[in-house]
Design a protein around this motif. Structure first.
Motif, PDB file in Angstrom:
ATOM      1  N   GLY A 262      -1.101  -9.177 -11.799  1.00 26.46           N
ATOM      2  CA  GLY A 262      -0.530  -7.962 -11.936  1.00 26.46           C
ATOM      3  C   GLY A 262      -0.722  -6.842 -11.429  1.00 26.46           C
ATOM      4  O   GLY A 262      -0.820  -6.299 -11.497  1.00 26.46           O
ATOM      5  N   ALA A 263      -2.661  -6.462 -11.133  1.00 21.32           N
ATOM      6  CA  ALA A 263      -3.129  -5.698 -11.163  1.00 21.32           C
ATOM      7  C   ALA A 263      -3.581  -4.821  -9.736  1.00 21.32           C
ATOM      8  O   ALA A 263      -3.363  -3.272  -9.725  1.00 21.32           O
ATOM      9  CB  ALA A 263      -4.636  -5.948 -11.389  1.00 21.32           C
ATOM     10  N   ILE A 264      -2.661  -5.197  -8.943  1.00 27.09           N
ATOM     11  CA  ILE A 264      -2.119  -4.675  -7.630  1.00 27.09           C
ATOM     12  C   ILE A 264      -0.906  -4.852  -6.955  1.00 27.09           C
ATOM     13  O   ILE A 264       0.340  -6.048  -7.632  1.00 27.09           O
ATOM     14  CB  ILE A 264      -2.470  -5.756  -6.082  1.00 27.09           C
ATOM     15  CG1 ILE A 264      -4.582  -5.861  -6.599  1.00 27.09           C
ATOM     16  CG2 ILE A 264      -2.549  -5.207  -4.903  1.00 27.09           C
ATOM     17  CD1 ILE A 264      -5.005  -6.813  -5.116  1.00 27.09           C
ATOM     18  N   GLN A 265      -0.117  -4.126  -7.417  1.00 29.88           N
ATOM     19  CA  GLN A 265       1.228  -3.665  -6.839  1.00 29.88           C
ATOM     20  C   GLN A 265       1.126  -2.272  -6.106  1.00 29.88           C
ATOM     21  O   GLN A 265       0.233  -1.684  -5.747  1.00 29.88           O
ATOM     22  CB  GLN A 265       1.825  -2.731  -8.498  1.00 29.88           C
ATOM     23  CG  GLN A 265       1.291  -1.672  -8.975  1.00 29.88           C
ATOM     24  CD  GLN A 265       1.338  -1.043  -9.912  1.00 29.88           C
ATOM     25  OE1 GLN A 265       2.475  -1.782 -10.775  1.00 29.88           O
ATOM     26  NE2 GLN A 265       1.492   0.255 -10.092  1.00 29.88           N
ATOM     27  N   PHE A 266       2.673  -2.405  -5.961  1.00 28.78           N
ATOM     28  CA  PHE A 266       3.172  -1.172  -4.636  1.00 28.78           C
ATOM     29  C   PHE A 266       2.721   0.045  -5.003  1.00 28.78           C
ATOM     30  O   PHE A 266       2.801   0.392  -6.572  1.00 28.78           O
ATOM     31  CB  PHE A 266       4.706  -0.880  -4.326  1.00 28.78           C
ATOM     32  CG  PHE A 266       4.571  -1.894  -3.024  1.00 28.78           C
ATOM     33  CD1 PHE A 266       4.266  -2.284  -1.876  1.00 28.78           C
ATOM     34  CD2 PHE A 266       5.923  -3.547  -3.586  1.00 28.78           C
ATOM     35  CE1 PHE A 266       4.562  -2.909  -0.986  1.00 28.78           C
ATOM     36  CE2 PHE A 266       5.590  -4.325  -2.300  1.00 28.78           C
ATOM     37  CZ  PHE A 266       5.197  -4.208  -1.718  1.00 28.78           C
ATOM     38  N   ALA A 267       2.119   1.068  -4.192  1.00 31.36           N
ATOM     39  CA  ALA A 267       1.547   2.824  -5.242  1.00 31.36           C
ATOM     40  C   ALA A 267       2.946   3.449  -4.859  1.00 31.36           C
ATOM     41  O   ALA A 267       3.917   2.863  -4.615  1.00 31.36           O
ATOM     42  CB  ALA A 267       1.039   3.421  -3.991  1.00 31.36           C
ATOM     43  N   ARG A 268       3.401   3.968  -6.020  1.00 30.47           N
ATOM     44  CA  ARG A 268       4.614   4.586  -6.523  1.00 30.47           C
ATOM     45  C   ARG A 268       4.591   6.044  -5.317  1.00 30.47           C
ATOM     46  O   ARG A 268       5.452   6.633  -5.436  1.00 30.47           O
ATOM     47  CB  ARG A 268       4.068   5.865  -7.819  1.00 30.47           C
ATOM     48  CG  ARG A 268       2.774   6.562  -8.104  1.00 30.47           C
ATOM     49  CD  ARG A 268       3.279   7.301  -9.277  1.00 30.47           C
ATOM     50  NE  ARG A 268       3.272   6.583 -10.192  1.00 30.47           N
ATOM     51  CZ  ARG A 268       1.913   5.664 -11.491  1.00 30.47           C
ATOM     52  NH1 ARG A 268       1.027   5.965 -10.497  1.00 30.47           N
ATOM     53  NH2 ARG A 268       2.139   4.779 -12.125  1.00 30.47           N
ATOM     54  N   GLY A 269       3.766   6.030  -4.921  1.00 30.51           N
ATOM     55  CA  GLY A 269       3.277   7.041  -3.397  1.00 30.51           C
ATOM     56  C   GLY A 269       4.005   6.685  -2.385  1.00 30.51           C
ATOM     57  O   GLY A 269       4.087   7.290  -1.170  1.00 30.51           O
ATOM     58  N   LEU A 270       3.949   5.467  -2.588  1.00 34.61           N
ATOM     59  CA  LEU A 270       4.604   4.926  -1.121  1.00 34.61           C
ATOM     60  C   LEU A 270       5.850   5.611  -0.408  1.00 34.61           C
ATOM     61  O   LEU A 270       6.782   5.817  -0.813  1.00 34.61           O
ATOM     62  CB  LEU A 270       5.449   3.169  -1.645  1.00 34.61           C
ATOM     63  CG  LEU A 270       5.233   2.780   0.192  1.00 34.61           C
ATOM     64  CD1 LEU A 270       3.782   1.835   0.557  1.00 34.61           C
ATOM     65  CD2 LEU A 270       5.605   1.263  -0.559  1.00 34.61           C
ATOM     66  N   SER A 271       5.531   5.769   0.835  1.00 31.98           N
ATOM     67  CA  SER A 271       6.388   6.675   1.870  1.00 31.98           C
ATOM     68  C   SER A 271       7.062   5.782   2.173  1.00 31.98           C
ATOM     69  O   SER A 271       7.494   4.796   2.359  1.00 31.98           O
ATOM     70  CB  SER A 271       5.810   7.010   3.023  1.00 31.98           C
ATOM     71  OG  SER A 271       5.077   6.145   3.849  1.00 31.98           O
ATOM     72  N   VAL A 272       8.274   6.409   2.688  1.00 37.56           N
ATOM     73  CA  VAL A 272       9.641   5.630   3.488  1.00 37.56           C
ATOM     74  C   VAL A 272       8.769   5.001   4.879  1.00 37.56           C
ATOM     75  O   VAL A 272       9.263   3.685   4.955  1.00 37.56           O
ATOM     76  CB  VAL A 272      10.614   6.628   4.091  1.00 37.56           C
ATOM     77  CG1 VAL A 272      12.459   5.928   4.716  1.00 37.56           C
ATOM     78  CG2 VAL A 272      11.202   7.010   2.345  1.00 37.56           C
ATOM     79  N   LYS A 273       8.548   5.472   5.839  1.00 39.58           N
ATOM     80  CA  LYS A 273       7.825   5.266   6.780  1.00 39.58           C
ATOM     81  C   LYS A 273       6.471   3.686   6.495  1.00 39.58           C
ATOM     82  O   LYS A 273       7.692   2.520   7.122  1.00 39.58           O
ATOM     83  CB  LYS A 273       6.760   6.627   7.427  1.00 39.58           C
ATOM     84  CG  LYS A 273       6.676   5.460   8.621  1.00 39.58           C
ATOM     85  CD  LYS A 273       4.989   6.687   9.380  1.00 39.58           C
ATOM     86  CE  LYS A 273       3.806   6.565   8.534  1.00 39.58           C
ATOM     87  NZ  LYS A 273       3.465   7.025   8.915  1.00 39.58           N
ATOM     88  N   ASN A 274       6.171   3.460   5.294  1.00 37.81           N
ATOM     89  CA  ASN A 274       5.171   2.687   5.484  1.00 37.81           C
ATOM     90  C   ASN A 274       6.165   1.639   4.791  1.00 37.81           C
ATOM     91  O   ASN A 274       5.643   0.235   4.384  1.00 37.81           O
ATOM     92  CB  ASN A 274       4.043   3.051   4.558  1.00 37.81           C
ATOM     93  CG  ASN A 274       3.080   3.271   5.493  1.00 37.81           C
ATOM     94  OD1 ASN A 274       2.792   3.612   6.109  1.00 37.81           O
ATOM     95  ND2 ASN A 274       2.099   4.409   4.923  1.00 37.81           N
ATOM     96  N   SER A 275       6.918   2.120   3.237  1.00 31.32           N
ATOM     97  CA  SER A 275       7.294   1.276   2.626  1.00 31.32           C
ATOM     98  C   SER A 275       8.531  -0.104   3.716  1.00 31.32           C
ATOM     99  O   SER A 275       8.652  -0.651   3.961  1.00 31.32           O
ATOM    100  CB  SER A 275       7.906   1.226   1.776  1.00 31.32           C
ATOM    101  OG  SER A 275       9.492   2.311   2.026  1.00 31.32           O
TER     102      SER A 275
END
Length: 282
Positions: A262-275
């Motif tokens: 679980g060391a790789i995860q979705f970024a907390r700064g993930l934009s709505v466009k990319n998500s």
């Protein structure tokens, strides 16, 4: 009584003379300040973070007005809005400022990472780091005493109950002050559009890393093998993501599912466009 009066008169006379001298010197050697400097300084965020490379907002304001080679977009916290305003005042062209956000490269909270010893010194990461690299078993991980939190000029960080800094995406300006303050290089500035983040900073081999932290990257390379866009590679036993490739091409985050720790995860700064473009499948 006469002596006291004379002393007062003499001191008063000396003070008056020096006053005239200082007033003359101030007028004689005074330098006119370009009013544009004050205009630029007024629109800067006043965080005094130094992200622009100058010693505070006033220094940058003077440099960008006085030096034609200093670009108007160096104020990272101000983003495009401030860059455009500075460009308009100075008559320069502002390149687009890529928004950044602080990323904590560690998930080794108190319940997941072992401690080498009990630390009873000053609750400061830099001080603790001087003593065998700090009390945490992983010598690459966050020490957790909040030196970064105290350094943030915008109040964008807080320390969780588990002893890890948490970033407030709404307040973080990407100035990099916390990045500089961290003695472990656990914090880095990343693009707010980065969809994937590696939340580990360990350079140890897999067996050693896993022994001291259950969420450590073990450098197994499964993420790299399963990334169809070749956006991940393992360097020094740690997965490294090519953010540019990930932003432009990733639409299926298989690396998150495949990572065994679980060391790789979705970024907390993930934009709505990319998500909206990224899906996770098993």
């Amino acid at each position: 009584m006469f002596t006291i009066v004379m002393v007062l008169l003499v001191l008063g006379g000396i003070g008056t003379i020096f006053g005239f001298i200082l007033a003359f010197a101030n007028k004689k050697f005074s330098m006119e300040v370009n009013p544009l400097i004050h205009e630029v300084e007024d629109i800067l965020p006043k965080g005094q973070c130094g992200a622009c490379g100058y010693a505070g907002c006033a220094a940058y304001a003077e440099a960008v007005v006085s030096n034609k080679d200093v670009p108007p977009n160096l104020c990272v916290p101000g983003k495009d809005e401030v860059a455009k305003a500075v460009a308009e005042i100075t008559g320069k062209v502002a390149e687009k400022v890529e928004p950044r956000i602080a990323h904590i490269k560690c998930k080794g909270s108190s319940d997941k990472a072992v401690q080498s010893y009990r630390y009873k010194g000053i609750k400061d990461c830099k001080a603790a780091n001087l003593l065998q690299g700090g009390p945490k078993g992983c010598k690459h991980g966050c020490i957790g005493f909040g030196t970064c939190v105290n350094s943030c000029p915008f109040g964008a960080l807080k320390l969780s109950d588990e002893g890890l800094p948490v970033v407030d995406a709404k307040k973080c300006t990407g100035c990099g002050t916390c990045e500089t303050a961290c003695p472990k290089n656990v914090i880095e500035m990343v693009s707010v559009d980065s969809p994937i983040e590696v939340s580990c900073n360990s350079k140890d081999k897999g067996a050693i890393a896993r022994k001291v932290c259950s969420t450590a990257c073990i450098g197994c390379g499964i993420c790299a093998k399963n990334c169809s866009h070749k956006a991940i590679e393992v360097k020094n036993n740690l997965a490294v993501v090519d953010t540019k490739i990930c932003i432009e091409k990733c639409n299926e985050a298989t690396c998150i599912i495949k990572c065994p720790t679980g060391a790789i995860q979705f970024a907390r700064g993930l934009s709505v466009k990319n998500s909206s473009n990224i899906k996770v499948t098993i």
